[in-house]
Design a protein around this motif. Structure first.
Motif, short mmCIF file in Angstrom:
data_model
loop_
_atom_site.label_atom_id
_atom_site.label_comp_id
_atom_site.label_asym_id
_atom_site.label_seq_id
_atom_site.Cartn_x
_atom_site.Cartn_y
_atom_site.Cartn_z
N UNK B 10 0.84 -1.20 0.00
CA UNK B 10 0.00 0.00 0.00
C UNK B 10 0.87 1.25 0.00
N UNK B 14 1.23 4.39 -2.73
CA UNK B 14 1.06 5.80 -2.38
C UNK B 14 2.33 6.60 -2.67
N UNK B 23 3.73 16.56 -3.41
CA UNK B 23 4.06 17.05 -2.07
C UNK B 23 5.56 17.00 -1.85
N UNK B 320 8.42 12.20 16.68
CA UNK B 320 7.96 11.08 15.86
C UNK B 320 9.02 10.77 14.80
N UNK B 382 2.93 4.22 11.29
CA UNK B 382 2.02 5.01 10.45
C UNK B 382 2.70 5.57 9.20
N UNK B 385 1.44 5.24 5.37
CA UNK B 385 0.21 5.88 4.87
C UNK B 385 0.06 7.32 5.33
N UNK B 386 1.13 7.89 5.87
CA UNK B 386 1.04 9.28 6.29
C UNK B 386 1.93 10.13 5.37
N UNK B 387 1.31 11.07 4.69
CA UNK B 387 2.08 11.93 3.80
C UNK B 387 1.89 13.38 4.24
N UNK B 388 2.96 13.95 4.72
CA UNK B 388 2.88 15.29 5.30
C UNK B 388 3.31 16.33 4.28
N UNK B 389 2.98 17.56 4.59
CA UNK B 389 3.35 18.66 3.70
C UNK B 389 3.99 19.77 4.52
#
Lengths: 156, 395
Positions: B10, B14, B23, B320, B382, B385-389
């Protein structure tokens, strides 16, 4: 047989009452043409600008900006700690996973519940109005920062 | 499920998505200046190393490649040492981020607890290395409070600065209290080097007319863009490193202390030094070289070429894991309970063992289990599946 006749009378009376009410009550105000006409590019830009304004305010709150807190009348921390100190780029906030069971609170919680938990526990600040402007701005910043993450409702 | 998020199906999907790539480009545009890209020529090796895990006082072998055990044993031999090598230990404390006492006593309590733990070491450590970020906002009150706490320890103490110690008065108070960096000393067959990775930010404050307090606040924000890629050694320190190693045998042990990691992990949070490629060019001939660093506030392990790199815990709070770039050799720590101020933090104890000529590092975290055994409980769980900007308006 007698019971059936009474039922018909009651139904007729009810219909008359409902009809009367419908005639008497004023028409509810209509939304100002929302979705009735095509949006102009100016309108769309305005919506986006309004959203980004909230993101900007949320970013300031999230990073412990004292002036913004004062202006909105909130105390998010009394320890010098700001949200961003544990959540740079709003990491580990997981707006895409709420609502979900949240262990710390032992309850089925929303993101707003979690925000207030963090304010009260680690930050030792004062919980904010869940529907107030500070909460909405924080929510705007957190969701915007995580906008490329897929929805994962309920995931722990 | 695989713990290695790069192998998560997954996650792969992504990572390849247009949104994520967009991003990522945005993040690079905001924070990565030209010439600061990773050198793809540098190979990251997966060397097999001996390690042990201690559980309930019993040594248990756990030879899972790519997993950093609680005790990490490294082959830093004293082969060329004159006279018999002797076992010794030293302690690491860093990232205490002290506020003045009246603002926050929690960080003070945790710093004191670490110092008391070191004090209780038996036999005592040969020295303490303080790895930077003693203060939160560089305030002399904070730095003096830190000095007071650390001076409770009756062992030799050496110091390297963090960015939080520096940018209020540009290192004036720090240097007065703790001396200047870089420095070097030899101890029982090991060459120790302390570097300053924080003082060479590019000047972003003069043109903006910022006060020292504003400058410090900008530098104290991990996800702030104003400081840019501030972590680095600079030419003179690279020359110092080169000179310092030039008379040391390439098979003799070297330990380099730095606040920031000496490799590229996550530049937007300065989890790197911008001139790390030059560092690796210099240390390339050395076969027993270890970098011990702070700043990242988490369990971290990496190997690049011959250099091993250990990320140390903070006493103040855990960061984190970054959304990408966590070294594949890192066995992540357990996710942290934010309701417990003593969770996910601690100090480090390093032993040079003369019998087997290894160096053992132990994370002294104030909890029973330190490392994750499944992805769902992992601090990196996490990431796939965590995509930060980056923040709005280049903040």
């Amino acid at each position: 047989m007698r019971a059936t006749r009474s039922s018909w009378v009651a139904l007729l009376a009810g219909l008359c009452l409902a009809g009367g009410t419908w005639l008497v009550l004023p028409e509810p105000p209509r939304p100002a043409l929302a979705h009735k006409e095509p949006h102009t590019s100016e309108q769309l830009k305005l919506f986006q600008d309004l959203f980004m304004e909230q993101v900007g305010i949320g970013d300031l709150l999230f990073h412990g900006d004292a002036e913004t807190e004062r202006r909105l009348g909130v105390t998010l921390s009394k320890t010098g700690w700001a949200c961003a100190m544990c959540h740079p780029y709003a990491s580990d906030t997981h707006p895409a996973q709420f609502p979900k069971w949240q262990e710390q609170m032992s309850k089925f919680a929303t993101l707003r519940d979690m925000i207030n938990w963090c304010i009260e526990k680690p930050n030792e600040g004062e919980a904010i109005d869940p529907d107030g402007p500070a909460m909405k701005a924080l929510e705007a910043y957190i969701t915007w920062s995580n906008r490329n993450s897929p929805l994962q409702p309920g995931v722990h | 499920m695989s713990l290695d998020h790069h192998h998560d199906e997954h996650g792969d999907k992504l990572l390849g998505s247009d949104d994520f790539q967009q991003a990522r480009r945005e993040m690079r545009r905001v924070l990565w200046r030209p010439g600061l890209r990773a050198d793809t020529q540098v190979s990251i090796t997966r060397r097999i190393f001996i390690h042990r895990a201690l559980l309930g006082g019993t040594a248990a072998a756990a030879a899972t490649a790519g997993w950093l055990p609680r005790i990490n044993t490294m082959d830093m031999a004293f082969a060329q040492e004159a006279g018999p090598p002797s076992t010794f230990r030293f302690a690491w404390i860093s990232d205490t981020h002290l506020y003045p006492k009246e603002v926050n006593t929690r960080f003070v309590e945790k710093a004191v607890r670490a110092v008391n733990d070191v004090k209780a070491m038996d036999p005592p450590p040969d020295f303490l290395i303080f790895g930077g970020d003693l203060a939160q906002l560089g305030d002399p009150v904070e730095l003096k409070l830190g000095a007071e706490i650390i001076n409770e320890l009756d062992v030799r103490k050496v110091f390297i600065p963090g960015e939080h110690d520096w940018y209020l008065d540009m290192g004036k108070t720090w240097n007065e209290l703790f001396g200047t960096s870089p420095w070097t000393f030899d101890h029982k067959g090991v060459r120790f080097i302390g570097l300053d990775t924080v003082s060479r930010a590019m000047d972003f404050w003069t043109a903006r007319n910022m006060t020292p307090t504003e400058r410090m606040a900008a530098m104290a924000t991990l996800d702030g863009a104003l400081g840019g890629a501030w972590a680095g050694l600079g030419r003179e320190q690279l020359d110092f490193l080169d000179r310092t190693l030039s008379d040391w045998g390439t098979d003799r042990p070297v330990v380099i202390f730095s606040h920031n990691p000496l490799y590229e992990y996550y530049p937007p949070w300065n989890f790197w030094v911008r001139d790390w490629r030059e560092v690796h060019e210099i240390v390339k001939p050395y076969t027993k070289i270890t970098n011990i660093h702070g700043h990242t506030h988490q369990v971290l392990y990496n190997e690049i070429g011959a250099m091993r790199s250990i990320g140390m815990l903070a006493t103040s709070w855990p960061w984190p894991y970054a959304p990408e770039g966590v070294p594949k050799l890192t066995r992540p720590m357990l996710r942290v309970d934010p309701g417990d101020p003593f969770d996910g933090v601690g100090w480090g104890q390093i032993t040079f063992n003369a019998d087997n000529q290894h160096v053992e590092h132990e994370y002294m975290m104030w909890r029973k289990d330190i490392l994750a055994t499944s992805q769902v409980d992992s601090g990196t769980g996490d990431n796939p599946t965590t995509f930060l900007s980056p923040r709005p308006d280049g903040r």
